[in-house]
Design an enzyme around this catalytic site. Structure first.
Site, PDB file in Angstrom:
ATOM      1  N   ARG A  47     -22.524 -36.333 -19.901  1.00 44.13           N
ATOM      2  CA  ARG A  47     -23.375 -35.205 -19.498  1.00 44.13           C
ATOM      3  C   ARG A  47     -23.157 -34.873 -18.020  1.00 44.13           C
ATOM      4  O   ARG A  47     -23.172 -33.701 -17.626  1.00 44.13           O
ATOM      5  CB  ARG A  47     -24.850 -35.547 -19.797  1.00 44.13           C
ATOM      6  CG  ARG A  47     -25.805 -34.389 -19.579  1.00 44.13           C
ATOM      7  CD  ARG A  47     -27.216 -34.704 -20.083  1.00 44.13           C
ATOM      8  NE  ARG A  47     -28.174 -33.811 -19.458  1.00 44.13           N
ATOM      9  CZ  ARG A  47     -29.191 -34.198 -18.686  1.00 44.13           C
ATOM     10  NH1 ARG A  47     -29.422 -35.475 -18.454  1.00 44.13           N
ATOM     11  NH2 ARG A  47     -29.993 -33.311 -18.136  1.00 44.13           N
ATOM     12  N   HIS A  51     -22.043 -31.212 -16.710  1.00 40.13           N
ATOM     13  CA  HIS A  51     -22.863 -30.401 -15.795  1.00 40.13           C
ATOM     14  C   HIS A  51     -22.171 -30.144 -14.457  1.00 40.13           C
ATOM     15  O   HIS A  51     -22.457 -29.155 -13.793  1.00 40.13           O
ATOM     16  CB  HIS A  51     -24.223 -31.059 -15.578  1.00 40.13           C
ATOM     17  CG  HIS A  51     -25.182 -30.816 -16.692  1.00 40.13           C
ATOM     18  ND1 HIS A  51     -26.537 -30.829 -16.539  1.00 40.13           N
ATOM     19  CD2 HIS A  51     -24.965 -30.529 -18.002  1.00 40.13           C
ATOM     20  CE1 HIS A  51     -27.129 -30.572 -17.704  1.00 40.13           C
ATOM     21  NE2 HIS A  51     -26.189 -30.395 -18.605  1.00 40.13           N
ATOM     22  N   HIS A 174     -22.859 -33.308 -28.835  1.00 39.37           N
ATOM     23  CA  HIS A 174     -24.211 -33.758 -29.157  1.00 39.37           C
ATOM     24  C   HIS A 174     -24.248 -34.765 -30.305  1.00 39.37           C
ATOM     25  O   HIS A 174     -25.326 -35.221 -30.674  1.00 39.37           O
ATOM     26  CB  HIS A 174     -25.125 -32.561 -29.415  1.00 39.37           C
ATOM     27  CG  HIS A 174     -25.534 -31.870 -28.152  1.00 39.37           C
ATOM     28  ND1 HIS A 174     -26.202 -30.670 -28.120  1.00 39.37           N
ATOM     29  CD2 HIS A 174     -25.373 -32.227 -26.842  1.00 39.37           C
ATOM     30  CE1 HIS A 174     -26.430 -30.324 -26.863  1.00 39.37           C
ATOM     31  NE2 HIS A 174     -25.924 -31.234 -26.072  1.00 39.37           N
ATOM     32  N   TRP A 190     -29.282 -36.745 -32.052  1.00 39.60           N
ATOM     33  CA  TRP A 190     -28.790 -35.774 -33.027  1.00 39.60           C
ATOM     34  C   TRP A 190     -28.199 -36.459 -34.260  1.00 39.60           C
ATOM     35  O   TRP A 190     -28.129 -35.867 -35.323  1.00 39.60           O
ATOM     36  CB  TRP A 190     -27.709 -34.901 -32.396  1.00 39.60           C
ATOM     37  CG  TRP A 190     -28.163 -33.952 -31.341  1.00 39.60           C
ATOM     38  CD1 TRP A 190     -28.534 -32.645 -31.525  1.00 39.60           C
ATOM     39  CD2 TRP A 190     -28.278 -34.183 -29.926  1.00 39.60           C
ATOM     40  NE1 TRP A 190     -28.867 -32.064 -30.316  1.00 39.60           N
ATOM     41  CE2 TRP A 190     -28.715 -32.976 -29.331  1.00 39.60           C
ATOM     42  CE3 TRP A 190     -28.045 -35.288 -29.094  1.00 39.60           C
ATOM     43  CZ2 TRP A 190     -28.922 -32.846 -27.939  1.00 39.60           C
ATOM     44  CZ3 TRP A 190     -28.261 -35.162 -27.718  1.00 39.60           C
ATOM     45  CH2 TRP A 190     -28.692 -33.961 -27.159  1.00 39.60           C
TER      46      TRP A 190
HETATM   47 ZN1  ZEM Z   1     -25.900 -31.187 -23.856  1.00 36.41          ZN
HETATM   48  N1  ZEM Z   1     -27.901 -31.493 -23.698  1.00 36.41           N
HETATM   49  N2  ZEM Z   1     -26.187 -29.178 -23.948  1.00 36.41           N
HETATM   50  N3  ZEM Z   1     -23.879 -30.896 -23.908  1.00 36.41           N
HETATM   51  N4  ZEM Z   1     -25.595 -33.173 -23.722  1.00 36.41           N
HETATM   52  C1  ZEM Z   1     -28.524 -32.708 -23.648  1.00 36.41           C
HETATM   53  C2  ZEM Z   1     -27.930 -33.953 -23.749  1.00 36.41           C
HETATM   54  C3  ZEM Z   1     -26.563 -34.157 -23.797  1.00 36.41           C
HETATM   55  C4  ZEM Z   1     -27.400 -28.521 -23.948  1.00 36.41           C
HETATM   56  C5  ZEM Z   1     -28.640 -29.103 -23.616  1.00 36.41           C
HETATM   57  O1  ZEM Z   1     -29.664 -28.281 -23.230  1.00 36.41           O
HETATM   58  C6  ZEM Z   1     -28.859 -30.505 -23.619  1.00 36.41           C
HETATM   59  C7  ZEM Z   1     -23.229 -29.697 -24.002  1.00 36.41           C
HETATM   60  C8  ZEM Z   1     -23.827 -28.481 -24.287  1.00 36.41           C
HETATM   61  C9  ZEM Z   1     -25.210 -28.258 -24.250  1.00 36.41           C
HETATM   62  C10 ZEM Z   1     -24.380 -33.810 -23.743  1.00 36.41           C
HETATM   63  C11 ZEM Z   1     -23.130 -33.210 -23.635  1.00 36.41           C
HETATM   64  C12 ZEM Z   1     -22.914 -31.856 -23.700  1.00 36.41           C
HETATM   65  C13 ZEM Z   1     -29.919 -32.508 -23.526  1.00 36.41           C
HETATM   66  C14 ZEM Z   1     -30.945 -33.620 -23.420  1.00 36.41           C
HETATM   67  C15 ZEM Z   1     -30.138 -31.148 -23.515  1.00 36.41           C
HETATM   68  C16 ZEM Z   1     -31.504 -30.493 -23.431  1.00 36.41           C
HETATM   69  C17 ZEM Z   1     -31.028 -34.120 -21.966  1.00 36.41           C
HETATM   70  C18 ZEM Z   1     -31.992 -35.277 -21.868  1.00 36.41           C
HETATM   71  O2  ZEM Z   1     -33.190 -35.050 -22.122  1.00 36.41           O
HETATM   72  O3  ZEM Z   1     -31.556 -36.397 -21.546  1.00 36.41           O
HETATM   73  C19 ZEM Z   1     -27.187 -27.128 -24.278  1.00 36.41           C
HETATM   74  C20 ZEM Z   1     -28.230 -26.040 -24.404  1.00 36.41           C
HETATM   75  C21 ZEM Z   1     -25.843 -26.979 -24.485  1.00 36.41           C
HETATM   76  C22 ZEM Z   1     -25.194 -25.716 -24.907  1.00 36.41           C
HETATM   77  C23 ZEM Z   1     -24.312 -25.678 -25.910  1.00 36.41           C
HETATM   78  C24 ZEM Z   1     -21.813 -29.886 -23.810  1.00 36.41           C
HETATM   79  C25 ZEM Z   1     -20.788 -28.764 -23.804  1.00 36.41           C
HETATM   80  C26 ZEM Z   1     -21.621 -31.241 -23.612  1.00 36.41           C
HETATM   81  C27 ZEM Z   1     -20.366 -31.997 -23.343  1.00 36.41           C
HETATM   82  C28 ZEM Z   1     -19.146 -31.551 -23.622  1.00 36.41           C
HETATM   83  C29 ZEM Z   1     -24.588 -35.239 -23.892  1.00 36.41           C
HETATM   84  C30 ZEM Z   1     -23.507 -36.292 -24.039  1.00 36.41           C
HETATM   85  C31 ZEM Z   1     -25.960 -35.447 -23.925  1.00 36.41           C
HETATM   86  C32 ZEM Z   1     -26.708 -36.770 -24.099  1.00 36.41           C
HETATM   87  C33 ZEM Z   1     -27.080 -37.344 -22.762  1.00 36.41           C
HETATM   88  C34 ZEM Z   1     -27.806 -38.661 -22.854  1.00 36.41           C
HETATM   89  O4  ZEM Z   1     -28.323 -39.073 -21.815  1.00 36.41           O
HETATM   90  O5  ZEM Z   1     -27.847 -39.290 -23.911  1.00 36.41           O
END
Ligand code: ZEM
Length: 295
Positions: A47, A51, A174, A190
């Protein structure tokens, strides 16, 4: 002498072998998570890489992974980055041991190591990012907002230069990790295997019945059967929107196809905002996994 030592350091030109050492150290730290979440820091490191890169704007050529501006406030405090201080602190340990690596290279290599060590595909990667300044930080609002719909997803990802297929492929990340109430407000994983990359995210989108969770938190979906899995509104859009759905189905049907497209899209994501001439090699490297290094 000290002057000579400093000189040697300044002239140090790291090779692929040196970056493999960094990769291996990241892989070690990922596993030092016995009492954390699902037993790996891999998801939160991925993540961070995402970001750091997803702030890119192709029109103004600002944002992206080059300058690692999330180190600075206010970007560090942007709502979307809540909880990523944990990941940045983990990477700080690596930076102390390998001070020659730039933060942008370190954070994206962290994402690569996370994917590969969690059984995902190889992600072609190359170094060359440089540390920038607070002035290069991007305004808030460049990362996607999970509460929104397909138009928003397209606006955000088209701005980075991605198409519908890449939006869907990237969303497959995800399969990993979970939402944390105290970070995003959302809650839960997920998939049933949040520290192993699979195409289960897509399979579950099609196979499960999803209903709005009844709770006092933000709008999210839960699977009717186990009530232990979740989908964000932006995840669910992938099976509602016709164009997205076509790709989601392909990825549900074939993990190989998903891995191939995911690898290509993540590789490109991690290079957003980095001028080509800054890279140390014209062809990205394939970093071997810890397991592959044993052969
Ligand atoms: Zn995420 N992501 N993401 N994401 N994401 C979360 C967690 C993780 C969106 C999003 O709002 C959120 C991509 C795309 C998008 C990961 C990777 C990638 C979380 C939860 C949210 C709300 C955060 C938390 O509470 O800890 C949205 C709207 C996306 C638009 C499509 C893309 C692209 C990613 C990588 C290529 C990962 C690995 C996580 C899990 C993080 C964790 O701490 O377990």
């Amino acid at each position: 002498s000290g002057v000579q030592a400093a000189k040697v350091k300044a002239n140090f030109v790291p090779t692929k072998e040196d970056y493999i050492k960094v990769y291996n150290r990241i892989a070690e730290i990922m596993d030092e998570a016995e009492n954390y979440d699902d037993g790996s820091y891999g998801p939160v490191l991925l993540r961070l890489g995402w970001h750091a890169s997803g702030t890119y704007d192709k029109e103004t050529k600002t944002g992206g992974s080059n300058y690692a501006t999330m180190r600075f406030e206010p970007e560090a405090l942007h709502g979307a980055n809540a909880g990523l201080n944990l990941a940045r602190n983990l990477m700080e340990k690596v930076k102390t041991e390998f001070p020659w690596i730039s933060y942008g290279d370190l954070w994206t290599l962290g994402g690569v190591a996370a994917i590969q060590e969690m059984a995902g595909p190889h992600i072609p990667w190359r170094p060359g990012r440089i540390d920038g300044f607070a002035e290069q930080a991007t305004p808030d609002g460049r990362l996607p907002d999970a509460s929104q719909g397909g138009d928003h997803l397209r606006n955000i990802f088209y701005r980075m230069g991605f198409n519908d297929q890449e939006i869907v492929a990237l969303s497959g990340a995800h399969a990993l990790g979970r939402c944390h109430r105290d970070r995003s407000g959302y809650e839960g994983p997920w998939t049933f295997s949040p520290i192993t990359l699979t195409n289960d995210y897509f399979k579950l989108l099609f196979s499960e019945k999803w209903a709005w969770k009844r709770w006092d938190g933000p709008k999210q979906l839960e699977d009717k059967k186990s009530k232990s899995l979740m989908m964000l509104p932006t995840d669910y859009v992938l099976v509602q929107d016709k164009s997205f759905k076509k790709f989601a189905k392909q990825y549900a049907d074939s993990q190989d196809v998903f891995f191939k497209d995911f690898s290509g899209a993540v590789s490109r994501l991690f290079e957003l905002g980095v001028p080509t001439e800054q890279f140390v090699t014209p062809e990205p490297w394939i970093m071997p996994t810890v397991e592959e290094q044993k052969d």
